[in-house]
Motif scaffolding. Structure first.
Motif, PDB file in Angstrom:
ATOM      1  N   GLY A  89       0.816  -1.213   0.000  1.00 54.06           N
ATOM      2  CA  GLY A  89       0.000   0.000   0.000  1.00 54.06           C
ATOM      3  C   GLY A  89       0.849   1.262   0.000  1.00 54.06           C
ATOM      4  N   LEU A  90       1.909   1.255   0.787  1.00 51.06           N
ATOM      5  CA  LEU A  90       2.786   2.427   0.829  1.00 51.06           C
ATOM      6  C   LEU A  90       3.555   2.597  -0.477  1.00 51.06           C
ATOM      7  CD1 LEU A  90       4.094   2.236   4.498  1.00 51.06           C
ATOM      8  CD2 LEU A  90       2.402   3.821   3.548  1.00 51.06           C
ATOM      9  N   ILE A  91       3.939   1.483  -1.108  1.00 52.53           N
ATOM     10  CA  ILE A  91       4.632   1.578  -2.401  1.00 52.53           C
ATOM     11  C   ILE A  91       3.706   2.172  -3.455  1.00 52.53           C
ATOM     12  CG2 ILE A  91       5.603   0.206  -4.287  1.00 52.53           C
ATOM     13  CD1 ILE A  91       6.694  -1.706  -2.086  1.00 52.53           C
ATOM     14  N   VAL A  92       2.490   1.658  -3.531  1.00 52.89           N
ATOM     15  CA  VAL A  92       1.529   2.195  -4.501  1.00 52.89           C
ATOM     16  C   VAL A  92       1.210   3.649  -4.179  1.00 52.89           C
ATOM     17  CG1 VAL A  92      -0.834   1.997  -5.384  1.00 52.89           C
ATOM     18  CG2 VAL A  92       0.565  -0.044  -5.089  1.00 52.89           C
ATOM     19  N   GLY A  93       1.082   3.964  -2.905  1.00 52.92           N
ATOM     20  CA  GLY A  93       0.818   5.339  -2.505  1.00 52.92           C
ATOM     21  C   GLY A  93       1.919   6.291  -2.946  1.00 52.92           C
ATOM     22  N   ARG A  94       3.152   5.828  -2.859  1.00 56.56           N
ATOM     23  CA  ARG A  94       4.273   6.652  -3.311  1.00 56.56           C
ATOM     24  C   ARG A  94       4.249   6.811  -4.834  1.00 56.56           C
ATOM     25  NH1 ARG A  94      10.032   6.803  -0.725  1.00 56.56           N
ATOM     26  NH2 ARG A  94       8.620   7.525   0.852  1.00 56.56           N
ATOM     27  N   LEU A  95       3.959   5.721  -5.546  1.00 54.47           N
ATOM     28  CA  LEU A  95       3.891   5.796  -7.011  1.00 54.47           C
ATOM     29  C   LEU A  95       2.765   6.719  -7.478  1.00 54.47           C
ATOM     30  CD1 LEU A  95       4.373   2.025  -7.968  1.00 54.47           C
ATOM     31  CD2 LEU A  95       6.002   3.889  -8.324  1.00 54.47           C
ATOM     32  N   GLU A  96       1.661   6.714  -6.751  1.00 57.67           N
ATOM     33  CA  GLU A  96       0.493   7.503  -7.139  1.00 57.67           C
ATOM     34  C   GLU A  96       0.459   8.883  -6.471  1.00 57.67           C
ATOM     35  OE1 GLU A  96      -1.902   6.705  -9.355  1.00 57.67           O
ATOM     36  OE2 GLU A  96      -0.913   4.811  -9.815  1.00 57.67           O
ATOM     37  N   SER A  97       1.439   9.186  -5.639  1.00 55.03           N
ATOM     38  CA  SER A  97       1.530  10.465  -4.912  1.00 55.03           C
ATOM     39  C   SER A  97       0.344  10.676  -3.963  1.00 55.03           C
ATOM     40  CB  SER A  97       1.626  11.640  -5.898  1.00 55.03           C
ATOM     41  OG  SER A  97       2.758  11.511  -6.712  1.00 55.03           O
ATOM     42  N   TRP A  98      -0.039   9.624  -3.272  1.00 55.43           N
ATOM     43  CA  TRP A  98      -1.078   9.713  -2.253  1.00 55.43           C
ATOM     44  C   TRP A  98      -0.411   9.944  -0.906  1.00 55.43           C
ATOM     45  CZ3 TRP A  98      -3.433   4.382  -3.852  1.00 55.43           C
ATOM     46  CH2 TRP A  98      -4.115   4.518  -5.061  1.00 55.43           C
ATOM     47  N   ASN A  99      -1.169  10.487   0.049  1.00 53.10           N
ATOM     48  CA  ASN A  99      -0.613  10.587   1.396  1.00 53.10           C
ATOM     49  C   ASN A  99      -0.693   9.209   2.069  1.00 53.10           C
ATOM     50  OD1 ASN A  99      -3.185  10.268   2.652  1.00 53.10           O
ATOM     51  ND2 ASN A  99      -3.582  12.446   2.393  1.00 53.10           N
ATOM     52  N   ARG A 100      -0.023   9.053   3.183  1.00 49.71           N
ATOM     53  CA  ARG A 100       0.076   7.735   3.826  1.00 49.71           C
ATOM     54  C   ARG A 100      -1.275   7.184   4.248  1.00 49.71           C
ATOM     55  NH1 ARG A 100       5.361   8.728   7.498  1.00 49.71           N
ATOM     56  NH2 ARG A 100       6.870   8.390   5.847  1.00 49.71           N
ATOM     57  N   PHE A 101      -2.118   8.055   4.793  1.00 47.63           N
ATOM     58  CA  PHE A 101      -3.433   7.582   5.232  1.00 47.63           C
ATOM     59  C   PHE A 101      -4.233   7.033   4.060  1.00 47.63           C
ATOM     60  CE2 PHE A 101      -7.957   8.157   5.915  1.00 47.63           C
ATOM     61  CZ  PHE A 101      -8.135   7.426   7.084  1.00 47.63           C
ATOM     62  N   ASP A 102      -4.263   7.770   2.957  1.00 45.62           N
ATOM     63  CA  ASP A 102      -5.004   7.313   1.779  1.00 45.62           C
ATOM     64  C   ASP A 102      -4.414   6.017   1.227  1.00 45.62           C
ATOM     65  OD1 ASP A 102      -6.801   9.384   1.897  1.00 45.62           O
ATOM     66  OD2 ASP A 102      -5.791  10.607   0.383  1.00 45.62           O
TER      67      ASP A 102
ATOM     68  N   LEU B 102      -2.781   3.620   2.919  1.00 45.17           N
ATOM     69  CA  LEU B 102      -3.130   2.499   3.799  1.00 45.17           C
ATOM     70  C   LEU B 102      -4.620   2.194   3.734  1.00 45.17           C
ATOM     71  CD1 LEU B 102      -0.856   3.249   6.862  1.00 45.17           C
ATOM     72  CD2 LEU B 102      -0.538   1.528   5.087  1.00 45.17           C
ATOM     73  N   TYR B 103      -5.433   3.237   3.654  1.00 46.33           N
ATOM     74  CA  TYR B 103      -6.876   3.053   3.497  1.00 46.33           C
ATOM     75  C   TYR B 103      -7.152   2.250   2.230  1.00 46.33           C
ATOM     76  CZ  TYR B 103     -11.579   4.360   1.969  1.00 46.33           C
ATOM     77  OH  TYR B 103     -12.858   4.344   1.493  1.00 46.33           O
ATOM     78  N   TRP B 104      -6.565   2.659   1.126  1.00 42.77           N
ATOM     79  CA  TRP B 104      -6.762   1.969  -0.144  1.00 42.77           C
ATOM     80  C   TRP B 104      -6.264   0.523  -0.060  1.00 42.77           C
ATOM     81  CZ3 TRP B 104      -2.976  -0.170  -3.238  1.00 42.77           C
ATOM     82  CH2 TRP B 104      -3.426  -0.700  -4.437  1.00 42.77           C
ATOM     83  N   ALA B 105      -5.105   0.315   0.570  1.00 37.23           N
ATOM     84  CA  ALA B 105      -4.520  -1.021   0.652  1.00 37.23           C
ATOM     85  C   ALA B 105      -5.444  -1.983   1.388  1.00 37.23           C
ATOM     86  CB  ALA B 105      -3.157  -0.956   1.338  1.00 37.23           C
ATOM     87  N   PHE B 106      -5.976  -1.578   2.522  1.00 39.21           N
ATOM     88  CA  PHE B 106      -6.822  -2.492   3.280  1.00 39.21           C
ATOM     89  C   PHE B 106      -8.204  -2.647   2.664  1.00 39.21           C
ATOM     90  CE2 PHE B 106      -3.503  -2.115   6.435  1.00 39.21           C
ATOM     91  CZ  PHE B 106      -3.411  -3.426   6.867  1.00 39.21           C
ATOM     92  N   ILE B 107      -8.736  -1.597   2.051  1.00 42.49           N
ATOM     93  CA  ILE B 107     -10.007  -1.723   1.349  1.00 42.49           C
ATOM     94  C   ILE B 107      -9.847  -2.687   0.173  1.00 42.49           C
ATOM     95  CG2 ILE B 107     -11.687  -0.477  -0.081  1.00 42.49           C
ATOM     96  CD1 ILE B 107     -11.995  -0.045   2.942  1.00 42.49           C
ATOM     97  N   THR B 108      -8.721  -2.606  -0.517  1.00 43.36           N
ATOM     98  CA  THR B 108      -8.460  -3.509  -1.637  1.00 43.36           C
ATOM     99  C   THR B 108      -8.184  -4.932  -1.145  1.00 43.36           C
ATOM    100  OG1 THR B 108      -7.580  -1.696  -2.951  1.00 43.36           O
ATOM    101  CG2 THR B 108      -6.982  -3.916  -3.642  1.00 43.36           C
TER     102      THR B 108
ATOM    103  N   GLY C  49     -13.902   2.069  -4.603  1.00 40.84           N
ATOM    104  CA  GLY C  49     -13.654   2.742  -5.868  1.00 40.84           C
ATOM    105  C   GLY C  49     -13.437   4.231  -5.748  1.00 40.84           C
ATOM    106  N   ASP C  50     -13.401   4.757  -4.531  1.00 35.57           N
ATOM    107  CA  ASP C  50     -13.179   6.193  -4.360  1.00 35.57           C
ATOM    108  C   ASP C  50     -11.729   6.581  -4.624  1.00 35.57           C
ATOM    109  OD1 ASP C  50     -12.430   4.781  -2.123  1.00 35.57           O
ATOM    110  OD2 ASP C  50     -13.083   6.291  -0.693  1.00 35.57           O
ATOM    111  N   ILE C  51     -10.808   5.651  -4.386  1.00 31.55           N
ATOM    112  CA  ILE C  51      -9.399   5.863  -4.707  1.00 31.55           C
ATOM    113  C   ILE C  51      -8.986   4.689  -5.594  1.00 31.55           C
ATOM    114  CG2 ILE C  51      -7.059   6.027  -3.799  1.00 31.55           C
ATOM    115  CD1 ILE C  51      -8.228   6.944  -1.159  1.00 31.55           C
ATOM    116  N   LYS C  52      -8.355   4.986  -6.717  1.00 36.54           N
ATOM    117  CA  LYS C  52      -7.917   3.902  -7.581  1.00 36.54           C
ATOM    118  C   LYS C  52      -6.588   4.261  -8.222  1.00 36.54           C
ATOM    119  CE  LYS C  52     -10.608   5.509 -11.474  1.00 36.54           C
ATOM    120  NZ  LYS C  52     -11.629   5.193 -12.447  1.00 36.54           N
ATOM    121  N   PRO C  53      -5.732   3.266  -8.423  1.00 37.23           N
ATOM    122  CA  PRO C  53      -4.443   3.521  -9.055  1.00 37.23           C
ATOM    123  C   PRO C  53      -4.622   3.774 -10.549  1.00 37.23           C
ATOM    124  CG  PRO C  53      -4.669   1.202  -8.555  1.00 37.23           C
ATOM    125  CD  PRO C  53      -5.858   1.888  -7.978  1.00 37.23           C
TER     126      PRO C  53
END
Length: 85
Positions: A33-46, A48-54, A61-65
């Motif tokens: 989740g943190l790797i994808v967040g860095r690639l997508e320029s998301w903040n850490r909370f978003d 981790l939120y996306w990682a566990f929802i996925t 579907g509110d956040i998607k790579p």
């Protein structure tokens, strides 16, 4: 009542035995989740939120790579989530 207590004891023993695996899988989900967040320029909370929802296969579907690499990692993350569940 005795059956319920026996069931709870066995269930908790199983959780105790599986704790290292659950912990490792959770760390993998967090890392991906943190790797994808860095690639997508998301903040850490978003991220981790996306990682566990996925990983839990909820997928609001509110956040998607958007990048191809992130999407491939999302598939890997979903696979680890299914194994964790």
């Amino acid at each position: 009542m005795e059956f319920t207590i026996t069931f709870i004891k066995i269930f908790l023993w199983g959780i105790y035995l599986m704790a290292p695996v659950i912990f490792l899988m959770s760390l993998i989900i967090i890392a991906l989740g943190l790797i994808v967040g860095r690639l997508e320029s998301w903040n850490r909370f978003d991220a981790l939120y996306w990682a566990f929802i996925t990983a839990l296969t909820i997928g609001y579907g509110d956040i998607k790579p958007l990048k191809r690499t992130s999407r491939v990692l999302a598939v890997v993350l979903g696979t680890f989530g299914i194994m964790l569940t």
